[in-house]
Design an enzyme around this catalytic site. Structure first.
Site, short mmCIF file in Angstrom:
data_model
loop_
_atom_site.label_atom_id
_atom_site.label_comp_id
_atom_site.label_asym_id
_atom_site.label_seq_id
_atom_site.Cartn_x
_atom_site.Cartn_y
_atom_site.Cartn_z
CE LYS A 133 -2.78 0.76 3.66
NZ LYS A 133 -2.62 2.07 4.34
CG ASP B 75 0.15 0.13 9.53
OD1 ASP B 75 -0.24 0.97 10.36
OD2 ASP B 75 0.49 0.44 8.37
CE LYS C 296 -0.29 4.26 12.72
NZ LYS C 296 0.53 5.02 11.78
NE ARG D 145 -5.33 0.18 12.78
CZ ARG D 145 -4.67 0.32 11.63
NH1 ARG D 145 -3.35 0.38 11.63
NH2 ARG D 145 -5.32 0.37 10.50
NE ARG E 130 -2.88 -1.85 8.38
CZ ARG E 130 -2.53 -2.24 7.16
NH1 ARG E 130 -2.60 -3.51 6.83
NH2 ARG E 130 -2.09 -1.37 6.26
C1 S3P Z 1 2.59 4.75 6.13
C2 S3P Z 1 3.12 5.11 7.34
C3 S3P Z 1 2.53 4.70 8.62
C4 S3P Z 1 1.54 3.54 8.48
C5 S3P Z 1 0.62 3.74 7.30
C6 S3P Z 1 1.43 3.86 6.02
C7 S3P Z 1 3.24 5.25 4.89
O1 S3P Z 1 1.85 5.81 9.16
O2 S3P Z 1 0.79 3.38 9.64
O3 S3P Z 1 -0.28 2.66 7.17
O4 S3P Z 1 2.96 4.71 3.82
O5 S3P Z 1 4.05 6.18 4.99
P1 S3P Z 1 2.62 6.94 10.03
O6 S3P Z 1 3.60 7.60 9.16
O7 S3P Z 1 1.57 7.89 10.49
O8 S3P Z 1 3.25 6.18 11.17
#
Ligand code: S3P
Length: 439
Positions: free
Chosen positions: A24, A319, A346, A350, A394
């Site tokens: 993702k 995550d 999030k 969570r 999730r």
């Molecule tokens: C992500 C960073 C994370 C993660 C999110 C995807 C990214 O978030 O939880 O699902 O692609 O940079 P944070 O940067 O807020 O920790």
């Protein structure tokens, strides 16, 4: 989104080999950098989940041509910059999408209004708006920077910014804005977070300097660097692979292989933790794909033991704590997860939702402000409940995995939200032998 629930029923072993859906984080970035670049970008293995499709749509709104050429295969014609959208940009459920796009958009003289679904409208955007405002962007919106908000970009100054929290999204927003800031930017990262933006900026031709000074990363990007379209092969998402793999560990007699999983060490904290818990988790066929290591990960049913997860590991598995908590519910002894306050902001809170869901399933959980402890007894949790997910994909997948090895079935509400990150989850799990039915 469907309103009906989904139920997972305990049953026989899970067996088989599957492919993880595209990552993702990398899928969002491929869309955004492809739109910012000049020329053609081709993408294979894109995650076609709702979150990334929203980002694709947003990139069209900013002026790029974005077309799907086949399953997972996309083509973008970037204009070397963003133009002003003629309508509100709705990023749906995607925190990564909106935060990275805000950073990218801030570099251009345009005005844009962002919004999202109820979950995204409740999440903090101030963490991105604060550095962008210091660079000269302005915004107008609700209290403390919640969506919807309007951002005005252009004429940015350079910035040296020390991240106040471990967030790859904030880092990425500053770096993307820095492409068009006078003097460029430096992001100081006390705790290393996923480095996909840095890697992908390089793949698009930008020079990114990373220096490690006593464990603190200094990431520098000079201004005015042109991005040129390229090819991106999206590796499998370790955060999604986690669900079938943990299912393989907790359902007796199982052996599950997930192929093509990205093994970037800033993403694999869960695998290390599960191995420390005694999981029979092996990695084979390690190879390079578009600059990222990928491998095939096999999980066999294992007797697990509780562990203390080092708090400094949190950014590499942020995550994955919900599904780790499920593994912990089957382990013998306590699994202590601390330094994970970020879990509370999030797609849902969570920590609270996992504590509530696991307790409803008969698991003893202790909640702390920035962490939680799962007291495992080494026996299968009772299950037999409908769990509230607050629309968090999730949380839903984690409890469905739990239900596959609990004493009685577990149902979740709002299963339609699973499609934000893992559109083929139900079919993939059924293919391994999981009993998942409408509830
Ligand atoms: C992500 C960073 C994370 C993660 C999110 C995807 C990214 O978030 O939880 O699902 O692609 O940079 P944070 O940067 O807020 O920790």
């Amino acid at each position: 989104m469907t309103a009906a629930g989904l139920k997972s029923t305990p049953g026989g072993p899970l067996r088989g080999t599957v492919r993880a859906p595209g990552d993702k984080s990398i899928s969002h970035r491929a869309m955004i950098l492809g739109a910012l670049a000049s020329g053609t970008t081709t993408v294979e293995g894109l995650l076609e989940g709702d979150d990334v499709l929203r980002t694709a749509q947003a990139m069209r709104a900013f002026g790029a041509r974005v077309e799907q050429e086949g399953p997972g295969r996309w083509r973008l014609e970037g204009q070397g910059g963003f133009s002003e959208p003629s309508d509100v940009v709705d990023c749906g459920n995607a925190g990564t999408g909106v935060r990275l796009i805000m950073g990218a958009a801030a570099g251009f003289p345009l005005c844009v209004t962002f919004t999202g679904d109820a979950s995204l409208r409740g999440r903090p955007m101030g963490r991105v708006l604060e550095p962008l405002a210091r660079m000269g962007a302005t915004w107008l919106g609700r209290d403390r920077g919640r969506l919807p908000l309007t951002l005005k970009g252009g004429s940015l100054r350079g910035l040296t910014y020390r991240l106040p929290m471990a967030s790859a999204q904030v880092k990425s927003a500053v770096l993307l804005a820095g492409l068009h800031a006078e003097g460029g930017v430096e992001v100081i990262e006390p705790e290393a977070t996923r480095d996909h933006t840095e890697r992908m900026l390089r793949a698009f031709g930008a020079e990114v300097q990373v220096e490690d000074k006593d464990g603190v990363r200094h990431i520098r990007l000079s201004e005015g660097q042109a991005l040129t379209g390229t090819h991106v092969a999206v590796p499998g998402d370790p955060s999604s692979a986690a669900f079938p793999l943990v299912a393989g560990l907790i359902v007796p007699g199982s052996e599950v292989t997930v192929e093509g999983v990205m093994l970037n060490e800033l993403r694999t904290g869960l695998f290390s933790t599960l191995q420390e818990m005694g999981a029979d988790l092996t990695i084979a066929n390690v190879r390079l794909s578009s600059g990222e290591e990928v491998g095939d990960v096999t999980a066999r049913h294992s007797a697990l033991t509780g562990v203390v997860v080092p708090p400094e590991r949190a950014p590499s598995m942020i995550d994955e704590y919900p599904i780790l908590a499920v593994a912990a519910a089957f382990a013998t002894g306590d699994t202590v997860m601390r330094g994970v306050g970020e879990m509370r902001v999030k797609e849902s809170d969570r920590i609270a939702l996992m504590a509530r869901g696991l307790e409803a399933c008969g698991v003893d959980v202790e909640e702390e402000p920035e962490g939680f402890i799962v007291h495992g007894t080494g026996t299968a949790p009772r299950g037999g409940v409908m769990v509230e997910t607050s629309g968090d994909h999730r949380i839903a997948m984690s409890h469905l995995v739990l239900g596959l090895a609990a004493q009685a079935a577990v149902s979740v509400d709002e299963p339609g939200m699973i499609a934000t990150s893992f559109p083929g989850f139900v079919e993939l799990m059924r293919g391994l032998g999981a009993a998942l039915q409408d509830a």
